[in-house]
Design a protein around this motif. Structure first.
Motif, mmCIF file in Angstrom:
data_model
loop_
_atom_site.group_PDB
_atom_site.id
_atom_site.type_symbol
_atom_site.label_atom_id
_atom_site.label_comp_id
_atom_site.label_asym_id
_atom_site.label_seq_id
_atom_site.Cartn_x
_atom_site.Cartn_y
_atom_site.Cartn_z
ATOM 1 N N GLN A 181 -17.865 34.881 -43.386
ATOM 2 C CA GLN A 181 -17.583 36.048 -44.189
ATOM 3 C C GLN A 181 -17.243 37.268 -43.344
ATOM 4 O OE1 GLN A 181 -20.518 35.086 -43.366
ATOM 5 N NE2 GLN A 181 -21.963 36.760 -43.183
ATOM 6 N N ALA A 182 -17.244 37.135 -42.006
ATOM 7 C CA ALA A 182 -17.028 38.289 -41.153
ATOM 8 C C ALA A 182 -15.564 38.721 -41.180
ATOM 9 C CB ALA A 182 -17.457 37.974 -39.722
ATOM 10 N N GLU A 183 -15.362 40.016 -40.858
ATOM 11 C CA GLU A 183 -14.018 40.564 -40.726
ATOM 12 C C GLU A 183 -13.219 39.688 -39.767
ATOM 13 O OE1 GLU A 183 -11.590 42.154 -41.718
ATOM 14 O OE2 GLU A 183 -11.592 44.226 -41.032
ATOM 15 N N ASN A 184 -11.980 39.372 -40.136
ATOM 16 C CA ASN A 184 -11.161 38.458 -39.354
ATOM 17 C C ASN A 184 -9.891 39.157 -38.910
ATOM 18 O OD1 ASN A 184 -10.192 36.127 -38.145
ATOM 19 N ND2 ASN A 184 -9.321 35.327 -40.044
ATOM 20 N N ASN A 185 -10.073 40.158 -38.012
ATOM 21 C CA ASN A 185 -8.914 40.908 -37.550
ATOM 22 C C ASN A 185 -8.629 40.693 -36.070
ATOM 23 O OD1 ASN A 185 -11.072 42.276 -36.481
ATOM 24 N ND2 ASN A 185 -10.662 44.232 -37.498
ATOM 25 N N GLY A 186 -9.273 39.685 -35.491
ATOM 26 C CA GLY A 186 -8.966 39.329 -34.116
ATOM 27 C C GLY A 186 -9.707 40.126 -33.065
ATOM 28 N N VAL A 187 -10.586 41.058 -33.470
ATOM 29 C CA VAL A 187 -11.363 41.829 -32.503
ATOM 30 C C VAL A 187 -12.841 41.744 -32.876
ATOM 31 C CG1 VAL A 187 -9.473 43.419 -32.013
ATOM 32 C CG2 VAL A 187 -11.084 43.967 -33.828
ATOM 33 N N GLY A 188 -13.686 42.258 -31.982
ATOM 34 C CA GLY A 188 -15.106 42.357 -32.287
ATOM 35 C C GLY A 188 -15.872 41.063 -32.276
ATOM 36 N N GLN A 189 -15.433 40.069 -31.515
ATOM 37 C CA GLN A 189 -16.189 38.826 -31.446
ATOM 38 C C GLN A 189 -17.476 38.982 -30.639
ATOM 39 O OE1 GLN A 189 -15.449 35.773 -33.164
ATOM 40 N NE2 GLN A 189 -14.368 37.432 -34.192
ATOM 41 N N THR A 190 -17.526 40.000 -29.790
ATOM 42 C CA THR A 190 -18.762 40.406 -29.124
ATOM 43 C C THR A 190 -18.960 41.892 -29.406
ATOM 44 O OG1 THR A 190 -17.557 40.838 -27.071
ATOM 45 C CG2 THR A 190 -18.593 38.682 -27.300
ATOM 46 N N PRO A 191 -20.201 42.387 -29.309
ATOM 47 C CA PRO A 191 -20.445 43.801 -29.606
ATOM 48 C C PRO A 191 -19.628 44.727 -28.706
ATOM 49 C CG PRO A 191 -22.512 42.590 -29.545
ATOM 50 C CD PRO A 191 -21.450 41.650 -29.031
ATOM 51 N N ALA A 192 -19.111 45.785 -29.290
ATOM 52 C CA ALA A 192 -18.284 46.733 -28.543
ATOM 53 C C ALA A 192 -19.111 47.455 -27.484
ATOM 54 C CB ALA A 192 -17.659 47.746 -29.498
ATOM 55 N N LEU A 193 -18.503 47.695 -26.342
ATOM 56 C CA LEU A 193 -19.102 48.465 -25.257
ATOM 57 C C LEU A 193 -18.201 49.660 -24.964
ATOM 58 C CD1 LEU A 193 -19.904 45.527 -22.782
ATOM 59 C CD2 LEU A 193 -21.456 46.555 -24.428
ATOM 60 N N GLY A 194 -18.790 50.854 -24.776
ATOM 61 C CA GLY A 194 -17.950 51.989 -24.466
ATOM 62 C C GLY A 194 -18.652 53.322 -24.520
ATOM 63 N N TRP A 195 -17.943 54.339 -24.942
ATOM 64 C CA TRP A 195 -18.416 55.724 -24.956
ATOM 65 C C TRP A 195 -17.836 56.438 -26.169
ATOM 66 C CZ3 TRP A 195 -15.712 60.340 -24.894
ATOM 67 C CH2 TRP A 195 -16.426 61.512 -24.623
ATOM 68 N N SER A 196 -18.596 57.399 -26.700
ATOM 69 C CA SER A 196 -18.125 58.230 -27.809
ATOM 70 C C SER A 196 -18.446 59.700 -27.531
ATOM 71 C CB SER A 196 -18.800 57.808 -29.119
ATOM 72 O OG SER A 196 -18.525 58.735 -30.149
ATOM 73 N N SER A 197 -17.634 60.569 -28.062
ATOM 74 C CA SER A 197 -17.751 61.995 -27.748
ATOM 75 C C SER A 197 -18.880 62.711 -28.481
ATOM 76 C CB SER A 197 -16.421 62.702 -28.056
ATOM 77 O OG SER A 197 -16.132 62.682 -29.445
ATOM 78 N N TRP A 198 -19.455 62.099 -29.550
ATOM 79 C CA TRP A 198 -20.321 62.899 -30.410
ATOM 80 C C TRP A 198 -21.574 63.425 -29.741
ATOM 81 C CZ3 TRP A 198 -19.868 66.002 -34.114
ATOM 82 C CH2 TRP A 198 -21.012 66.535 -34.710
ATOM 83 N N GLY A 248 -23.082 42.138 -46.968
ATOM 84 C CA GLY A 248 -22.001 41.162 -47.019
ATOM 85 C C GLY A 248 -20.635 41.807 -47.138
ATOM 86 N N THR A 249 -20.567 42.913 -47.869
ATOM 87 C CA THR A 249 -19.294 43.635 -48.018
ATOM 88 C C THR A 249 -18.894 44.281 -46.708
ATOM 89 O OG1 THR A 249 -19.728 44.055 -50.353
ATOM 90 C CG2 THR A 249 -18.136 45.500 -49.262
ATOM 91 N N TRP A 250 -19.848 44.934 -46.037
ATOM 92 C CA TRP A 250 -19.513 45.589 -44.757
ATOM 93 C C TRP A 250 -19.031 44.539 -43.759
ATOM 94 C CZ3 TRP A 250 -19.477 49.328 -47.619
ATOM 95 C CH2 TRP A 250 -20.569 49.914 -48.254
ATOM 96 N N ALA A 251 -19.663 43.362 -43.764
ATOM 97 C CA ALA A 251 -19.262 42.312 -42.828
ATOM 98 C C ALA A 251 -17.880 41.765 -43.142
ATOM 99 C CB ALA A 251 -20.291 41.183 -42.845
ATOM 100 N N GLN A 252 -17.536 41.732 -44.422
ATOM 101 C CA GLN A 252 -16.249 41.162 -44.818
ATOM 102 C C GLN A 252 -15.081 42.045 -44.405
ATOM 103 O OE1 GLN A 252 -16.043 40.245 -48.982
ATOM 104 N NE2 GLN A 252 -13.958 39.455 -48.873
ATOM 105 N N TYR A 253 -15.327 43.375 -44.384
ATOM 106 C CA TYR A 253 -14.199 44.293 -44.202
ATOM 107 C C TYR A 253 -14.256 45.136 -42.938
ATOM 108 C CZ TYR A 253 -13.139 43.075 -49.022
ATOM 109 O OH TYR A 253 -12.839 42.388 -50.162
ATOM 110 N N SER A 254 -15.279 44.960 -42.100
ATOM 111 C CA SER A 254 -15.347 45.773 -40.887
ATOM 112 C C SER A 254 -15.945 44.978 -39.748
ATOM 113 C CB SER A 254 -16.191 47.034 -41.130
ATOM 114 O OG SER A 254 -17.575 46.713 -41.187
ATOM 115 N N ASN A 255 -15.883 45.557 -38.552
ATOM 116 C CA ASN A 255 -16.440 44.915 -37.367
ATOM 117 C C ASN A 255 -17.835 45.407 -37.021
ATOM 118 O OD1 ASN A 255 -13.156 45.317 -36.433
ATOM 119 N ND2 ASN A 255 -14.033 43.262 -36.459
#
Length: 586
Positions: free
Chosen positions: A38-55, A253-260
């Motif tokens: 049921q996970a988002e199937n957009n070709g990205v996010g197969q592992t947890p994202a690593l990075g930085w955010s400005s907030w 389930g909805t968040w998993a279907q449509y997002s990473n």
């Protein structure tokens, strides 16, 4: 982002972006379980994202120079080389003239603040920064909120590529935009609504955006999430979609279907600095809130779609607002939970000790295995989480929840699926602690953690997969209260789905699979109960894939015949050869 925080303080939590290097990526991929259907199937996010955010650190003052410097520091610090990949701009990059909503371009999309992000010729200022980030070998992220700006509605801007206009799709209901305000809803049943979001996504893709965060998402914003998911995919560019914040667990389930990924709670920042300072970034109380969230959300994350516990506030020493042991605990808890690790710190002034924590590849690998840990001990200040990786390695995180006193933390290793006497390695020190068996205990200082890994093949446990549904026999929420009824759920390699078969018993989390109240009739429910040696806890694994109760002679059955939904119970029933009575070992 929090509502009700003064604008001068600024209120939301942001995350950082990153990915694995070749070596770390190979390790992570080797540990990956199969993606959930049921996970988002957009070709990205197969592992947890690593990075930085400005907030967390930059907050209301992002500029091209600031973001460029953070990207450069990601590279020069060596963080990029071990997989930290995304560099994300959060709020305050667009024009905000007042409560009438974000300034818009000729097609009703947010207009870049050219003072903060000056263009280069015809190239938008955001695209200029994205080009710089990409030149550093990194990926670039940006931020939006649901709906459409009131300014677009007031100007009745055309929707690019259509005969429709903003007023054709806008509602009068307010949408969340925490710092600028002035957003209203979109009626997605109206012609032109999806085309508007498509045009915005296409613009982002043309700028080189690799990650989009939608903030202010609530249960009333499912239409926006669906629209953005479809819009980003139609661009043809792989773009990660993250949702924020404090999302409803009932809609997991909805968040998993449509997002990473999706924020499970409020902001991790403490907003407790003097004179509007970003420092300290957080405090121990904000980290403590995540223990219960990690336990509650454990069943819902997996490859393609992960639970997000907000920014990692490790990197700036005492300015983090955490002691050194507490910083290790934050990283350990997020890693056990397979959460995105998005740094909120100032990468241009990294503390040497903190940088060592962030570059601990053994801990990063625990995060990148994409397996959510289950909480197997919750006893006051004793908190223990564990997970079994696909090669049979077991990871155990022992945490002292108290920020003021030492605590001896103990765990029955059988609850983690460990039998025998395997060796264990402390992942923070890299040292072997020798063999462990039976009950393991460690004394931990305030807010401290010990993160252990046992070798591949340690766990003798296995998952039992229902042939009818493809879902696993599951102890809901790792509940160790005797009498907890059992069910089927998406397979996720959690300890609450790992069963050992010994002496005719099926055990998980130190308890036995049990025919409720020694029932022997069809329809008897199946629970988890203290092991007592009685025949209602004895099972026979048959060569045809069925599992029969020794006392009753009946088969372990998924309730409702062909029922296959998550949460469907299991029971005893007359053996009939149906696929809902057949189980395979995973």
């Amino acid at each position: 982002m929090r509502q009700g925080i003064p604008r001068t303080v600024d209120r939301r939590a942001r995350r950082l972006v990153a990915a694995l290097t070749a070596g770390a990526a190979a390790l992570a991929m080797a540990l990956l379980p199969m993606p959930q259907a049921q996970a988002e199937n957009n070709g990205v996010g197969q592992t947890p994202a690593l990075g930085w955010s400005s907030w967390s650190y930059v907050r209301s003052a992002p500029t091209a120079a600031v973001i460029d410097a953070q990207a450069d520091a990601m590279k020069s610090s060596g963080l990029a080389a071990i997989g930290y990949q995304y560099v994300n701009i959060d709020d305050f990059y667009y024009q905000c003239p007042g409560s009438q909503g974000p300034g818009v371009d000729q097609y009703g999309r947010w207009a870049t603040d050219t003072t903060k992000f000056p263009p280069s010729g015809s190239t938008d200022g955001i695209a200029v920064v994205a080009n710089h980030v990409h030149a550093d070998g990194l990926k670039f992220g940006i931020y939006v909120t649901p709906g459409i700006s009131k300014q677009a509605v007031a100007q009745n801007t055309p929707i690019q590529g259509t005969s429709y206009h903003a007023d054709d799709i806008a509602t009068t209901s307010s949408e969340n935009n925490y710092n600028c305000g002035g957003m209203v809803g979109i009626d997605y049943s109206k012609p032109g609504a999806q085309a508007f979001i498509n045009s915005w996504a296409n613009e982002f893709a043309s700028w080189g955006v690799d990650y989009v965060k939608i903030d202010g998402v609530g249960t009333g914003d499912v239409g926006d999430v669906q629209a953005w998911s479809a819009a980003l995919q139609q661009t043809g560019r792989p773009i990660h979609l993250e949702l924020s914040n404090n999302l409803a667990i009932g809609s997991a389930g909805t968040w998993a279907q449509y997002s990473n990924g999706w924020r499970t709670g409020g902001d991790v920042e403490c907003y407790c600095g003097s004179n509007g300072s970003s420092y300290p970034l957080t405090d121990w109380g904000n980290i403590q809130q995540r223990y219960a969230q990690v336990a509650a959300w454990q069943p819902y994350g997996g490859p393609g779609a992960f639970n997000d516990y907000d920014s990692i506030e490790v990197g700036n020493g005492s300015n983090d607002g955490l002691t050194a042991p507490e910083r290790q605990s934050q990283l350990s808890l997020w890693a056990m939970a397979a959460s995105p690790l998005i740094l909120g710190t100032d990468l241009t002034h990294l503390d040497a000790t903190d940088l060592g924590y962030l570059k601990n590849t053994a801990v990063l690998a625990v995060d990148q295995d994409a397996v959510d840990a289950s909480r197997i001990v919750s006893n006051g200040n004793q908190q223990v989480f564990s997970k079994t990786e696909s090669d049979g390695s077991v990871i155990i995180g022992l945490f002292n929840y108290s920020g003021s006193s030492s605590q001896t933390v103990s765990v029955n290793l059988a609850a983690a699926g460990i039998t025998g006497s395997p060796t264990a390695t402390d992942l923070w020190t890299g040292s072997s602690i020798g063999t462990i068996s039976g009950t393991y205990s460690v004394n931990l200082g305030p807010g401290a953690v010990q993160l252990l890994r046992t070798p591949p093949g340690t766990s003798t446990a296995t998952e039992y997969v229902s042939t009818a549904s493809g879902r696993c026999l599951d102890d809901p929420n790792s509940n160790t209260t005797p009498g907890t009824l059992q069910e089927i759920w998406d397979c996720h390699h959690g300890p609450n789905q790992e069963w050992t078969y010994s002496g005719g018993t099926l055990r998980t989390l130190g308890l036995c699979l049990d025919a409720f109240n020694q029932g022997t009739t069809s329809g008897t429910k199946i629970d988890l109960y203290s092991c007592n040696g009685q025949s209602n806890q004895q099972w026979t694994l048959n060569s045809n894939g069925t599992i029969t109760g020794v006392q009753s002679g009946l088969c372990l059955d998924v309730t409702g015949g062909g029922a296959s939904a998550n949460g469907t119970g299991v029971e005893l029933w007359t053996c009939n050869g149906g696929s809902n009575q057949k189980w395979t070992k995973a």
